[in-house]
Scaffold this motif. Structure first.
Motif, PDB file in Angstrom:
ATOM      1  N   GLN A   9       0.803  -1.222   0.000  1.00  0.00           N
ATOM      2  CA  GLN A   9       0.000   0.000   0.000  1.00  0.00           C
ATOM      3  C   GLN A   9       0.843   1.282   0.000  1.00  0.00           C
ATOM      4  O   GLN A   9       0.569   2.197  -0.761  1.00  0.00           O
ATOM      5  CB  GLN A   9      -0.963   0.018   1.194  1.00  0.00           C
ATOM      6  CG  GLN A   9      -2.227  -0.801   0.984  1.00  0.00           C
ATOM      7  CD  GLN A   9      -2.016  -2.291   1.118  1.00  0.00           C
ATOM      8  OE1 GLN A   9      -1.257  -2.732   1.979  1.00  0.00           O
ATOM      9  NE2 GLN A   9      -2.698  -3.071   0.307  1.00  0.00           N
ATOM     10  N   SER A  10       1.852   1.357   0.877  1.00  0.00           N
ATOM     11  CA  SER A  10       2.621   2.607   0.955  1.00  0.00           C
ATOM     12  C   SER A  10       3.840   2.594   0.042  1.00  0.00           C
ATOM     13  O   SER A  10       4.457   3.647  -0.190  1.00  0.00           O
ATOM     14  CB  SER A  10       3.067   2.863   2.406  1.00  0.00           C
ATOM     15  OG  SER A  10       4.064   1.938   2.790  1.00  0.00           O
ATOM     16  N   LEU A  11       4.207   1.419  -0.474  1.00  0.00           N
ATOM     17  CA  LEU A  11       5.352   1.265  -1.389  1.00  0.00           C
ATOM     18  C   LEU A  11       6.662   1.743  -0.752  1.00  0.00           C
ATOM     19  O   LEU A  11       7.575   2.191  -1.464  1.00  0.00           O
ATOM     20  CB  LEU A  11       5.091   2.001  -2.711  1.00  0.00           C
ATOM     21  CG  LEU A  11       3.788   1.642  -3.440  1.00  0.00           C
ATOM     22  CD1 LEU A  11       3.701   2.394  -4.757  1.00  0.00           C
ATOM     23  CD2 LEU A  11       3.662   0.147  -3.661  1.00  0.00           C
ATOM     24  N   ASP A  12       6.745   1.647   0.560  1.00  0.00           N
ATOM     25  CA  ASP A  12       7.972   1.986   1.278  1.00  0.00           C
ATOM     26  C   ASP A  12       8.793   0.703   1.408  1.00  0.00           C
ATOM     27  O   ASP A  12       8.707  -0.028   2.399  1.00  0.00           O
ATOM     28  CB  ASP A  12       7.622   2.547   2.666  1.00  0.00           C
ATOM     29  CG  ASP A  12       8.842   3.057   3.417  1.00  0.00           C
ATOM     30  OD1 ASP A  12       9.979   2.676   3.056  1.00  0.00           O
ATOM     31  OD2 ASP A  12       8.658   3.799   4.405  1.00  0.00           O
ATOM     32  N   TYR A  13       9.608   0.424   0.394  1.00  0.00           N
ATOM     33  CA  TYR A  13      10.290  -0.860   0.323  1.00  0.00           C
ATOM     34  C   TYR A  13      11.395  -1.011   1.363  1.00  0.00           C
ATOM     35  O   TYR A  13      11.651  -2.120   1.846  1.00  0.00           O
ATOM     36  CB  TYR A  13      10.848  -1.071  -1.085  1.00  0.00           C
ATOM     37  CG  TYR A  13       9.772  -1.088  -2.144  1.00  0.00           C
ATOM     38  CD1 TYR A  13       8.651  -1.902  -2.003  1.00  0.00           C
ATOM     39  CD2 TYR A  13       9.854  -0.271  -3.275  1.00  0.00           C
ATOM     40  CE1 TYR A  13       7.639  -1.913  -2.961  1.00  0.00           C
ATOM     41  CE2 TYR A  13       8.861  -0.273  -4.231  1.00  0.00           C
ATOM     42  CZ  TYR A  13       7.755  -1.097  -4.067  1.00  0.00           C
ATOM     43  OH  TYR A  13       6.762  -1.092  -5.022  1.00  0.00           O
ATOM     44  N   GLU A  14      12.022   0.076   1.723  1.00  0.00           N
ATOM     45  CA  GLU A  14      13.061   0.001   2.762  1.00  0.00           C
ATOM     46  C   GLU A  14      12.454  -0.435   4.104  1.00  0.00           C
ATOM     47  O   GLU A  14      13.004  -1.277   4.815  1.00  0.00           O
ATOM     48  CB  GLU A  14      13.760   1.358   2.906  1.00  0.00           C
ATOM     49  CG  GLU A  14      14.661   1.734   1.743  1.00  0.00           C
ATOM     50  CD  GLU A  14      15.902   0.865   1.631  1.00  0.00           C
ATOM     51  OE1 GLU A  14      16.215   0.146   2.610  1.00  0.00           O
ATOM     52  OE2 GLU A  14      16.550   0.887   0.570  1.00  0.00           O
ATOM     53  N   LYS A  15      11.312   0.163   4.441  1.00  0.00           N
ATOM     54  CA  LYS A  15      10.639  -0.192   5.695  1.00  0.00           C
ATOM     55  C   LYS A  15      10.120  -1.623   5.622  1.00  0.00           C
ATOM     56  O   LYS A  15      10.227  -2.391   6.594  1.00  0.00           O
ATOM     57  CB  LYS A  15       9.477   0.766   5.947  1.00  0.00           C
ATOM     58  CG  LYS A  15       8.797   0.573   7.297  1.00  0.00           C
ATOM     59  CD  LYS A  15       9.719   0.910   8.456  1.00  0.00           C
ATOM     60  CE  LYS A  15       8.991   0.824   9.781  1.00  0.00           C
ATOM     61  NZ  LYS A  15       9.858   1.117  10.929  1.00  0.00           N
ATOM     62  N   ALA A  16       9.563  -2.000   4.485  1.00  0.00           N
ATOM     63  CA  ALA A  16       9.068  -3.362   4.315  1.00  0.00           C
ATOM     64  C   ALA A  16      10.202  -4.365   4.471  1.00  0.00           C
ATOM     65  O   ALA A  16      10.053  -5.395   5.140  1.00  0.00           O
ATOM     66  CB  ALA A  16       8.420  -3.519   2.944  1.00  0.00           C
ATOM     67  N   LEU A  17      11.343  -4.047   3.880  1.00  0.00           N
ATOM     68  CA  LEU A  17      12.507  -4.934   3.958  1.00  0.00           C
ATOM     69  C   LEU A  17      12.953  -5.122   5.407  1.00  0.00           C
ATOM     70  O   LEU A  17      13.234  -6.235   5.858  1.00  0.00           O
ATOM     71  CB  LEU A  17      13.646  -4.347   3.124  1.00  0.00           C
ATOM     72  CG  LEU A  17      14.839  -5.252   2.821  1.00  0.00           C
ATOM     73  CD1 LEU A  17      14.411  -6.438   1.976  1.00  0.00           C
ATOM     74  CD2 LEU A  17      15.930  -4.455   2.117  1.00  0.00           C
ATOM     75  N   GLN A  18      13.002  -4.021   6.139  1.00  0.00           N
ATOM     76  CA  GLN A  18      13.403  -4.066   7.546  1.00  0.00           C
ATOM     77  C   GLN A  18      12.479  -4.990   8.354  1.00  0.00           C
ATOM     78  O   GLN A  18      12.943  -5.822   9.143  1.00  0.00           O
ATOM     79  CB  GLN A  18      13.379  -2.656   8.129  1.00  0.00           C
ATOM     80  CG  GLN A  18      13.674  -2.587   9.615  1.00  0.00           C
ATOM     81  CD  GLN A  18      13.380  -1.201  10.181  1.00  0.00           C
ATOM     82  OE1 GLN A  18      13.220  -0.217   9.448  1.00  0.00           O
ATOM     83  NE2 GLN A  18      13.321  -1.101  11.491  1.00  0.00           N
ATOM     84  N   LEU A  19      11.183  -4.858   8.138  1.00  0.00           N
ATOM     85  CA  LEU A  19      10.210  -5.634   8.899  1.00  0.00           C
ATOM     86  C   LEU A  19      10.197  -7.104   8.478  1.00  0.00           C
ATOM     87  O   LEU A  19      10.085  -8.002   9.320  1.00  0.00           O
ATOM     88  CB  LEU A  19       8.822  -5.028   8.744  1.00  0.00           C
ATOM     89  CG  LEU A  19       8.619  -3.693   9.456  1.00  0.00           C
ATOM     90  CD1 LEU A  19       7.368  -2.988   8.948  1.00  0.00           C
ATOM     91  CD2 LEU A  19       8.532  -3.895  10.970  1.00  0.00           C
ATOM     92  N   PHE A  20      10.306  -7.364   7.176  1.00  0.00           N
ATOM     93  CA  PHE A  20      10.358  -8.751   6.714  1.00  0.00           C
ATOM     94  C   PHE A  20      11.596  -9.465   7.261  1.00  0.00           C
ATOM     95  O   PHE A  20      11.528 -10.645   7.624  1.00  0.00           O
ATOM     96  CB  PHE A  20      10.354  -8.812   5.186  1.00  0.00           C
ATOM     97  CG  PHE A  20       8.992  -8.702   4.562  1.00  0.00           C
ATOM     98  CD1 PHE A  20       7.930  -9.474   5.016  1.00  0.00           C
ATOM     99  CD2 PHE A  20       8.773  -7.838   3.496  1.00  0.00           C
ATOM    100  CE1 PHE A  20       6.670  -9.374   4.437  1.00  0.00           C
ATOM    101  CE2 PHE A  20       7.522  -7.736   2.899  1.00  0.00           C
ATOM    102  CZ  PHE A  20       6.473  -8.507   3.369  1.00  0.00           C
ATOM    103  N   LYS A  21      12.712  -8.762   7.312  1.00  0.00           N
ATOM    104  CA  LYS A  21      13.931  -9.358   7.868  1.00  0.00           C
ATOM    105  C   LYS A  21      13.756  -9.671   9.345  1.00  0.00           C
ATOM    106  O   LYS A  21      14.193 -10.721   9.833  1.00  0.00           O
ATOM    107  CB  LYS A  21      15.117  -8.398   7.676  1.00  0.00           C
ATOM    108  CG  LYS A  21      15.671  -8.359   6.263  1.00  0.00           C
ATOM    109  CD  LYS A  21      16.872  -7.431   6.182  1.00  0.00           C
ATOM    110  CE  LYS A  21      17.497  -7.434   4.806  1.00  0.00           C
ATOM    111  NZ  LYS A  21      18.667  -6.515   4.720  1.00  0.00           N
ATOM    112  N   TRP A  22      13.125  -8.769  10.047  1.00  0.00           N
ATOM    113  CA  TRP A  22      12.885  -8.974  11.482  1.00  0.00           C
ATOM    114  C   TRP A  22      11.986 -10.184  11.703  1.00  0.00           C
ATOM    115  O   TRP A  22      12.264 -11.042  12.550  1.00  0.00           O
ATOM    116  CB  TRP A  22      12.249  -7.711  12.067  1.00  0.00           C
ATOM    117  CG  TRP A  22      12.109  -7.724  13.563  1.00  0.00           C
ATOM    118  CD1 TRP A  22      12.683  -8.603  14.443  1.00  0.00           C
ATOM    119  CD2 TRP A  22      11.353  -6.803  14.364  1.00  0.00           C
ATOM    120  NE1 TRP A  22      12.332  -8.296  15.740  1.00  0.00           N
ATOM    121  CE2 TRP A  22      11.515  -7.199  15.715  1.00  0.00           C
ATOM    122  CE3 TRP A  22      10.568  -5.699  14.066  1.00  0.00           C
ATOM    123  CZ2 TRP A  22      10.893  -6.513  16.760  1.00  0.00           C
ATOM    124  CZ3 TRP A  22       9.959  -5.012  15.115  1.00  0.00           C
ATOM    125  CH2 TRP A  22      10.125  -5.423  16.446  1.00  0.00           C
TER     126      TRP A  22
END
Length: 340
Positions: free
Chosen positions: A215-228
Motif C-alpha cells: 500500500q505505501s510502497l515503502d520498500y526500505e521499511k518493508a525490507l526491515q520488517l520482513f527481515k525482522w
C-alpha cells in the motif's frame, strides 16, 4: 507413525510414573502438547497431529475434560497450518462441531484458562463459519479470562488475530486508505506485546511489512520488517512459513531492482518449500525468478523457471500454479519475447 507416537507417549508415561495419578495425567498431557508443538515448528505435521489424538488418552484413569480441550485445540491448530502448507481445504463446520462437543460439560472445567482457550478457539471457529455474533461473544469471554489471569501471551495472540481479521476484510474490499490506518495499530501491538511471544511478534511484523510493500510502497521499511520477522522465525525454529518469509524478501528486492538478491531469496524459498511440502511456494518463487529473467530480456532462462514451476505445480495438483505457469509460458511465444 502410530508406532513412533506410541513409543514417545510410553516414554513420557515412564518419566512421570513416580507422580500421583492426577499429576501424572496432567504431566503426560502437558509434555505431549510440548512435543506436538515442537513437531509443528519443525513442520512434521502428521507427527504433531497424531501425538494429540484423543484415542490415546481417553482410557487414562485421570482423563478430564481439560485434557480433551487442550488436545483438541492443538490438533485444530496443527491441521490449520498443515492445510495452508499443503493447500487443503479446512472443514470449518467439522471444527466448530468438535469444539461445541465440549460445551455441555464445560461447567466441570476447573482451570479457567483452559476454558479461555476453548472460548478463543470457538470464537475463531464461529468466524470461519461466518457466525459473527457468536464469534464476538466467545471472543469477549476468552479475552476476559486471559486478562484476569495476566496471560499476556494469549492476549497477544488474540490481539494479533483481531488485527489480521480486520486487515483481510479491508484487503478483500481493496480499501487502501483504511489499510494504511492499520499501521499505528500494528505498531502499538508490536510495542506492547513484543516481550511475550516471538511467534506473534513475527506474525505482526510480517503483516505490517505487507502494508509497507503493497500500500505505501515503502520498500526500505518493508525490507526491515520482513527481515525482522524472518529472524524471529529462524530463532524460534518455526519452519512452516519460512518459505513465505524468504519469498516476501524476494518480492521486495525485486521491486527495488536488486535482482541477484531477489533470486537468492526466491531460491532459498523454493528449496525450503520442497523440503517441507509447502505447495504454493514450490511454484511461486520459480515464477518470480522467471519474471526477473523475462524482464531482463533472457527468455531462455525465464522458460527454464516457468517450466520448473509448471512441473512442481502439476506434481502437487496445484491448479493456480499450473494456470499461472502456462500463462507465462504462452507469453514467451509472443513476438517480443520469442526465443531463438
Amino acid at each position: 507413525m502410530r508406532v513412533k507416537v506410541l513409543i514417545i507417549l510410553f516414554g513420557i508415561i515412564n518419566s512421570c510414573s513416580l507422580m500421583g495419578q492426577s499429576s501424572l495425567e496432567d504431566s503426560i498431557v502437558s509434555l505431549t502438547l510440548t512435543l506436538s508443538e515442537k513437531a509443528l515448528y519443525e513442520a512434521r505435521f502428521e507427527e504433531a497431529k497424531n501425538m494429540v489424538n484423543l484415542s490415546y488418552f481417553k482410557n487414562f484413569k485421570g482423563y478430564t475434560i481439560e485434557h480433551g480441550i487442550l488436545l483438541s485445540v492443538q490438533k485444530l491448530r496443527v491441521d490449520g497450518i498443515a492445510n495452508n502448507v499443503f493447500n487443503k481445504r479446512t472443514d470449518h463446520r467439522e471444527n466448530l462441531n468438535t469444539l461445541l462437543n465440549f460445551l455441555p460439560d464445560s461447567k466441570k472445567v476447573e482451570d479457567t484458562e483452559v476454558l479461555g482457550q476453548l472460548y478463543f478457539a470457538l470464537s475463531q471457529a464461529y468466524r470461519s463459519n461466518n457466525i459473527i455474533d457468536s464469534s464476538l461473544i466467545y471472543h469477549h469471554k476468552s479475552l476476559q479470562i486471559f486478562e484476569d489471569h495476566g496471560n499476556f501471551e494469549k492476549i497477544a495472540e488474540i490481539r494479533a488475530y483481531d488485527i489480521s481479521v480486520k486487515h483481510n476484510i479491508l484487503l478483500q474490499r481493496g480499501d487502501k486508505d483504511k489499510i494504511l490506518e492499520l499501521i499505528p495499530e500494528y505498531e502499538k501491538e508490536i510495542k506492547a506485546r513484543k516481550l511475550y511471544s516471538k511467534y506473534i511478534l513475527a506474525y505482526n511484523t510480517r503483516h505490517l511489512a505487507q502494508i509497507y510493500r503493497r500500500q505505501s510502497l515503502d520498500y526500505e521499511k518493508a525490507l526491515q520488517l520482513f527481515k525482522w520477522s524472518l529472524e524471529l522465525r529462524l530463532e524460534i525454529g518455526f519452519k512452516p512459513y519460512l518459505p513465505a518469509s524468504y519469498s516476501s524478501l524476494g518480492d521486495v528486492y525485486m521491486k527495488m531492482g536488486e535482482d541477484k538478491l531477489a533470486i537468492a531469496m526466491y531460491t532459498e524459498s523454493c528449496e525450503l518449500a520442497e523440503e517441507i511440502g509447502f505447495i504454493r511456494f514450490q511454484s511461486y518463487p520459480n515464477l518470480q525468478i522467471g519474471d526477473i529473467y523475462l524482464n531482463t530480456q533472457k527468455p531462455e532462462k525465464a522458460y527454464k523457471y516457468y517450466l520448473k514451476a509448471l512441473k512442481l505445480a502439476s506434481k502437487n495438483n496445484f491448479s493456480l500454479g499450473i494456470d499461472q505457469s502456462i500463462e507465462r509460458i504462452k507469453k514467451l511465444n509472443t513476438t517480443k519475447y520469442k526465443m531463438h
